[in-house]
Write a protein that holds these residues in place. Sequence first.
Motif, PDB file in Angstrom:
ATOM      1  N   LEU A  21     108.900  15.200 136.800  1.00  0.00           N
ATOM      2  CA  LEU A  21     109.906  16.152 137.258  1.00  0.00           C
ATOM      3  C   LEU A  21     110.097  17.282 136.249  1.00  0.00           C
ATOM      4  O   LEU A  21     110.256  18.450 136.635  1.00  0.00           O
ATOM      5  CB  LEU A  21     111.233  15.434 137.516  1.00  0.00           C
ATOM      6  N   THR A  22     110.081  16.952 134.964  1.00  0.00           N
ATOM      7  CA  THR A  22     110.196  17.987 133.942  1.00  0.00           C
ATOM      8  C   THR A  22     108.998  18.919 133.989  1.00  0.00           C
ATOM      9  O   THR A  22     109.132  20.149 133.870  1.00  0.00           O
ATOM     10  CB  THR A  22     110.310  17.353 132.547  1.00  0.00           C
ATOM     11  N   MET A  23     107.809  18.348 134.157  1.00  0.00           N
ATOM     12  CA  MET A  23     106.600  19.154 134.222  1.00  0.00           C
ATOM     13  C   MET A  23     106.684  20.164 135.362  1.00  0.00           C
ATOM     14  O   MET A  23     106.403  21.360 135.179  1.00  0.00           O
ATOM     15  CB  MET A  23     105.386  18.244 134.414  1.00  0.00           C
ATOM     16  N   ALA A  24     107.117  19.715 136.538  1.00  0.00           N
ATOM     17  CA  ALA A  24     107.235  20.618 137.687  1.00  0.00           C
ATOM     18  C   ALA A  24     108.290  21.686 137.436  1.00  0.00           C
ATOM     19  O   ALA A  24     108.088  22.860 137.774  1.00  0.00           O
ATOM     20  CB  ALA A  24     107.577  19.810 138.942  1.00  0.00           C
ATOM     21  N   THR A  25     109.413  21.291 136.854  1.00  0.00           N
ATOM     22  CA  THR A  25     110.493  22.247 136.593  1.00  0.00           C
ATOM     23  C   THR A  25     110.053  23.328 135.614  1.00  0.00           C
ATOM     24  O   THR A  25     110.318  24.522 135.819  1.00  0.00           O
ATOM     25  CB  THR A  25     111.733  21.515 136.048  1.00  0.00           C
ATOM     26  N   VAL A  26     109.389  22.924 134.540  1.00  0.00           N
ATOM     27  CA  VAL A  26     108.929  23.880 133.535  1.00  0.00           C
ATOM     28  C   VAL A  26     107.921  24.853 134.132  1.00  0.00           C
ATOM     29  O   VAL A  26     107.999  26.077 133.924  1.00  0.00           O
ATOM     30  CB  VAL A  26     108.321  23.138 132.330  1.00  0.00           C
ATOM     31  N   VAL A  27     106.982  24.338 134.894  1.00  0.00           N
ATOM     32  CA  VAL A  27     105.942  25.190 135.472  1.00  0.00           C
ATOM     33  C   VAL A  27     106.539  26.185 136.465  1.00  0.00           C
ATOM     34  O   VAL A  27     106.218  27.377 136.439  1.00  0.00           O
ATOM     35  CB  VAL A  27     104.865  24.313 136.152  1.00  0.00           C
ATOM     36  N   LEU A  28     107.421  25.702 137.338  1.00  0.00           N
ATOM     37  CA  LEU A  28     108.059  26.607 138.293  1.00  0.00           C
ATOM     38  C   LEU A  28     108.912  27.657 137.578  1.00  0.00           C
ATOM     39  O   LEU A  28     108.923  28.835 137.958  1.00  0.00           O
ATOM     40  CB  LEU A  28     108.924  25.812 139.270  1.00  0.00           C
ATOM     41  N   GLY A  29     109.644  27.227 136.558  1.00  0.00           N
ATOM     42  CA  GLY A  29     110.461  28.171 135.801  1.00  0.00           C
ATOM     43  C   GLY A  29     109.634  29.248 135.131  1.00  0.00           C
ATOM     44  O   GLY A  29     110.001  30.434 135.128  1.00  0.00           O
ATOM     45  N   LEU A  30     108.488  28.863 134.574  1.00  0.00           N
ATOM     46  CA  LEU A  30     107.617  29.839 133.926  1.00  0.00           C
ATOM     47  C   LEU A  30     107.036  30.825 134.928  1.00  0.00           C
ATOM     48  O   LEU A  30     106.948  32.029 134.657  1.00  0.00           O
ATOM     49  CB  LEU A  30     106.488  29.113 133.192  1.00  0.00           C
ATOM     50  N   GLY A  31     106.624  30.313 136.083  1.00  0.00           N
ATOM     51  CA  GLY A  31     106.086  31.207 137.108  1.00  0.00           C
ATOM     52  C   GLY A  31     107.127  32.203 137.582  1.00  0.00           C
ATOM     53  O   GLY A  31     106.862  33.401 137.735  1.00  0.00           O
ATOM     54  N   PHE A  32     108.342  31.704 137.818  1.00  0.00           N
ATOM     55  CA  PHE A  32     109.443  32.566 138.265  1.00  0.00           C
ATOM     56  C   PHE A  32     109.765  33.618 137.203  1.00  0.00           C
ATOM     57  O   PHE A  32     109.928  34.815 137.495  1.00  0.00           O
ATOM     58  CB  PHE A  32     110.670  31.704 138.551  1.00  0.00           C
TER      59      PHE A  32
END
Length: 395
Positions: free
Chosen positions: A350-361
């Motif tokens: 879940l952290t991995m997905a959150t970090v990746v989405l946050g970086l893309g955004f």
Amino acid sequence: MMQSPRLAMGACLLAIFTTIFASHLPTPLYAVWQQAWGFSSTALTAVFSVYVLGVVLTLLTMGSLSDQIGRRQMVIPGLLFILVGSTLFMFAGNINHLGVARLITGIGTGLVTGAATAAVVEMMTDGNWARGATFAALAFTLGASLGPTTSSLALRWTSHAHVWPFLVVIALVLLCLILLLKAPWPAGLGQHHPDFRLRKWRPTPIKVPRPLLGVFVFAASAICLAWSTGSLYSSLGPSMARELAGVSDLALAGLFAAGWQLVAGITQFAAQRQPLTRLILAGPLLLIMGLAAMAGAVLLGSVWLFTLATVMTATGAGTIGVIATVTIARSAPPAERGGMTSAFYLAAYLTMATVVLGLGFASDRLGMVNSMLGFTVLISLAAVALMCTRRRVQP
């Protein structure tokens, strides 16, 4: 007389390798698809995160099912999901197709890895479970590094880089299926329980005993820190190399993701025999220095600094990953190990997905340079906090 498990074990190790190979194979191709179809960094990272959704949903619902229906009975359907996902990647025509392919690949990964790893550990005839886990970890490392390497070489040497790497996955899956179906399976290991009824089955609850909550938070924080950096390279690594470090060759840009995984995997093997008191200082410090090198590479557009950042962050993250896994293995009592381990990896995914989405955004709104600099600051602060927390937590 018990049949030799060697062939069955080899089939399970190949299944782990093939699954992780297929999961990391598309990494260098995302930049190519992004150029061809013109989607944003947010969309790119969303495609990456959909894979995490597939893995998490599978872990939450079917993570313990192989204990009841048998290891092989879980691995074979999982490989079929990998086969379908790779076929969809090969014929993808837009970003929606990529998302569906990633989701299906994530489901297959969730089905295969847990069951196949358990089978490898159980089939160690000398009872050396640590050796079985090491073999499984080696298969993970090889798959994670050779996947992006294969597609990077395809970008360099072929004009159909979006096709033939996935043909390799399909061939590996078919070989795995043949071996799994033909290999003599050791009696009594991971077999279907005769009294099992699917309609009565319920997922294993994910919970952490209250007395162990502090140790769990420390271990989960460590694995989240390590995986956050790894997910950066898996999703945006080639784009970072191309846009920030000035690597114009897409094939070479893709090799940074492969190199990161290889260095992190080697570090995990090398650090396993070291005391935690030494690792808890070395891991975060190496990660912080690597992040500083990354910030320098972003500001100066330096390929050499980016290469140094890749090696140092991978070494630091690999060391921190060992801290996390050793801590959770030592602290979890046998009766609670399944639930604690599931919660441990659930937090990481879940952290991995959150970090990746946050970086893309953030990249779409603030620019990739500002986003990467912010990432290096936040992860460095988290690494410092991990070192401070370790003084109060004794696993």
